[in-house]
Design a protein around this motif. Structure first.
Motif, PDB file in Angstrom:
ATOM      1  N   ASP A   1       3.586  74.754  50.861  1.00  0.00           N
ATOM      2  CA  ASP A   1       4.633  75.269  49.985  1.00  0.00           C
ATOM      3  C   ASP A   1       4.750  76.788  50.030  1.00  0.00           C
ATOM      4  OD1 ASP A   1       2.111  75.395  48.782  1.00  0.00           O
ATOM      5  OD2 ASP A   1       2.979  75.510  46.769  1.00  0.00           O
ATOM      6  N   VAL A   2       3.851  77.460  50.762  1.00  0.00           N
ATOM      7  CA  VAL A   2       3.837  78.922  50.819  1.00  0.00           C
ATOM      8  C   VAL A   2       4.193  79.445  52.210  1.00  0.00           C
ATOM      9  CG1 VAL A   2       2.375  80.957  50.555  1.00  0.00           C
ATOM     10  CG2 VAL A   2       2.128  79.058  48.973  1.00  0.00           C
ATOM     11  N   VAL A   3       3.587  78.879  53.255  1.00  0.00           N
ATOM     12  CA  VAL A   3       3.720  79.401  54.622  1.00  0.00           C
ATOM     13  C   VAL A   3       4.944  78.806  55.312  1.00  0.00           C
ATOM     14  CG1 VAL A   3       2.598  79.554  56.884  1.00  0.00           C
ATOM     15  CG2 VAL A   3       1.238  79.744  54.805  1.00  0.00           C
ATOM     16  N   ALA A   4       5.812  79.693  55.802  1.00  0.00           N
ATOM     17  CA  ALA A   4       6.991  79.263  56.554  1.00  0.00           C
ATOM     18  C   ALA A   4       6.720  79.280  58.050  1.00  0.00           C
ATOM     19  CB  ALA A   4       8.181  80.167  56.238  1.00  0.00           C
ATOM     20  N   GLY A   5       5.878  80.182  58.518  1.00  0.00           N
ATOM     21  CA  GLY A   5       5.583  80.263  59.945  1.00  0.00           C
ATOM     22  C   GLY A   5       4.552  81.331  60.235  1.00  0.00           C
ATOM     23  N   ILE A   6       3.953  81.239  61.428  1.00  0.00           N
ATOM     24  CA  ILE A   6       2.969  82.234  61.851  1.00  0.00           C
ATOM     25  C   ILE A   6       3.278  82.655  63.277  1.00  0.00           C
ATOM     26  CG2 ILE A   6       1.131  81.417  60.352  1.00  0.00           C
ATOM     27  CD1 ILE A   6      -0.082  79.994  62.752  1.00  0.00           C
ATOM     28  N   SER A   7       2.897  83.875  63.604  1.00  0.00           N
ATOM     29  CA  SER A   7       3.116  84.392  64.946  1.00  0.00           C
ATOM     30  C   SER A   7       2.138  85.527  65.193  1.00  0.00           C
ATOM     31  CB  SER A   7       4.550  84.891  65.077  1.00  0.00           C
ATOM     32  OG  SER A   7       4.799  85.337  66.380  1.00  0.00           O
ATOM     33  N   GLU A   8       1.768  85.719  66.462  1.00  0.00           N
ATOM     34  CA  GLU A   8       0.886  86.824  66.814  1.00  0.00           C
ATOM     35  C   GLU A   8       1.594  88.138  66.512  1.00  0.00           C
ATOM     36  OE1 GLU A   8      -0.467  88.462  71.028  1.00  0.00           O
ATOM     37  OE2 GLU A   8      -1.474  86.577  70.514  1.00  0.00           O
ATOM     38  N   ALA A   9       0.850  89.096  66.021  1.00  0.00           N
ATOM     39  CA  ALA A   9       1.413  90.381  65.627  1.00  0.00           C
ATOM     40  C   ALA A   9       1.728  91.254  66.840  1.00  0.00           C
ATOM     41  CB  ALA A   9       0.444  91.113  64.700  1.00  0.00           C
ATOM     42  N   HIS A  10       2.605  92.216  66.633  1.00  0.00           N
ATOM     43  CA  HIS A  10       2.927  93.213  67.650  1.00  0.00           C
ATOM     44  C   HIS A  10       1.696  94.086  67.867  1.00  0.00           C
ATOM     45  CE1 HIS A  10       4.729  96.843  69.410  1.00  0.00           C
ATOM     46  NE2 HIS A  10       5.666  96.012  69.851  1.00  0.00           N
ATOM     47  N   ARG A  11       1.615  94.704  69.025  1.00  0.00           N
ATOM     48  CA  ARG A  11       0.450  95.520  69.383  1.00  0.00           C
ATOM     49  C   ARG A  11       0.157  96.596  68.344  1.00  0.00           C
ATOM     50  NH1 ARG A  11       1.318  97.805  74.913  1.00  0.00           N
ATOM     51  NH2 ARG A  11       2.333  99.478  73.800  1.00  0.00           N
ATOM     52  N   ARG A  12       1.183  97.213  67.784  1.00  0.00           N
ATOM     53  CA  ARG A  12       0.935  98.294  66.818  1.00  0.00           C
ATOM     54  C   ARG A  12       0.360  97.776  65.499  1.00  0.00           C
ATOM     55  NH1 ARG A  12       6.194  99.575  67.278  1.00  0.00           N
ATOM     56  NH2 ARG A  12       7.508  98.075  66.257  1.00  0.00           N
ATOM     57  N   HIS A  13       0.489  96.475  65.245  1.00  0.00           N
ATOM     58  CA  HIS A  13      -0.065  95.880  64.026  1.00  0.00           C
ATOM     59  C   HIS A  13      -1.358  95.114  64.286  1.00  0.00           C
ATOM     60  CE1 HIS A  13       4.229  96.136  62.405  1.00  0.00           C
ATOM     61  NE2 HIS A  13       3.496  97.021  61.754  1.00  0.00           N
ATOM     62  N   GLY A  14      -1.886  95.183  65.503  1.00  0.00           N
ATOM     63  CA  GLY A  14      -3.151  94.514  65.783  1.00  0.00           C
ATOM     64  C   GLY A  14      -3.097  93.540  66.938  1.00  0.00           C
TER      65      GLY A  14
END
Length: 188
Positions: free
Chosen positions: A160-173
């Motif tokens: 009920d909380v998470v809509a999706g996940i994805s690997e972060a951009h290089r500047r964010h880790g």
């Protein structure tokens, strides 16, 4: 030295190659040969990857494939747990604000999971639409938290909380961080 093609890789390639047709006037490329003479001994790995699964838009291998998503035709939606490419781009460029960040470095698995769930629920209640979860890469790029976090985010308790996940951009880790898109808070 090249390693031999495994049967599951050959099967996957055959499925892809069956959907491709050569341009007019061109001859089809020869099919890759499967290594049948010398079978490689099974590799000893901690977590063997499940066979690739089709989600209607792409093949998924690894943690996301193990969730048993039913095959569907058409574009991926929120149930696929991937962030739409345009939304991911807006988050990476910070056009959609990152509502919060949590760093799981140095935590045990139990403590990290509890902290992550509490953080996501608090961020959702505050109206955040995207957050950054920093897992780190681990010593050799195979950190436990990095591997387990997508499983935790796919848990039915967070549906009920998470809509999706994805690997972060290089500047964010980069590989050591994840963007987590959150669902809109229910009105009422």
């Amino acid at each position: 030295m090249k390693r031999p093609i495994r049967p599951d890789e050959h099967r996957l390639w055959s499925m892809v190659a069956a959907t491709v047709h050569p341009l007019p006037g061109r001859k089809p490329a020869p099919a890759p040969k499967a290594a049948t003479a010398a079978k490689a001994p099974p590799r000893a790995t901690a977590d063997p990857l499940p066979p690739p699964q089709w989600n209607g838009a792409a093949f998924m291998v690894g943690e996301l494939a193990g969730r048993g998503l039913p095959p569907r035709a058409g574009k991926p939606d929120a149930e696929d747990k991937g962030i739409e490419p345009r939304r991911k781009h807006r988050i990476a460029r910070e056009r959609d604000p990152i509502g919060g960040r949590i760093d799981l470095h140095g935590m045990t698995q139990d403590r990290a999971r509890a902290a992550l769930e509490a953080f996501l629920r608090r961020s959702h209640d505050d109206g955040a639409r995207a957050v950054l979860v920093i897992t780190g890469k681990g010593v050799q790029g195979d950190g436990v938290l990095r591997r387990r976090t997508p499983e935790w985010l796919a848990d039915p308790a967070l549906r009920d909380v998470v809509a999706g996940i994805s690997e972060a951009h290089r500047r964010h880790g980069g590989e050591g961080a994840l963007y987590v898109a959150l669902k809109r808070k229910a009105r009422g």
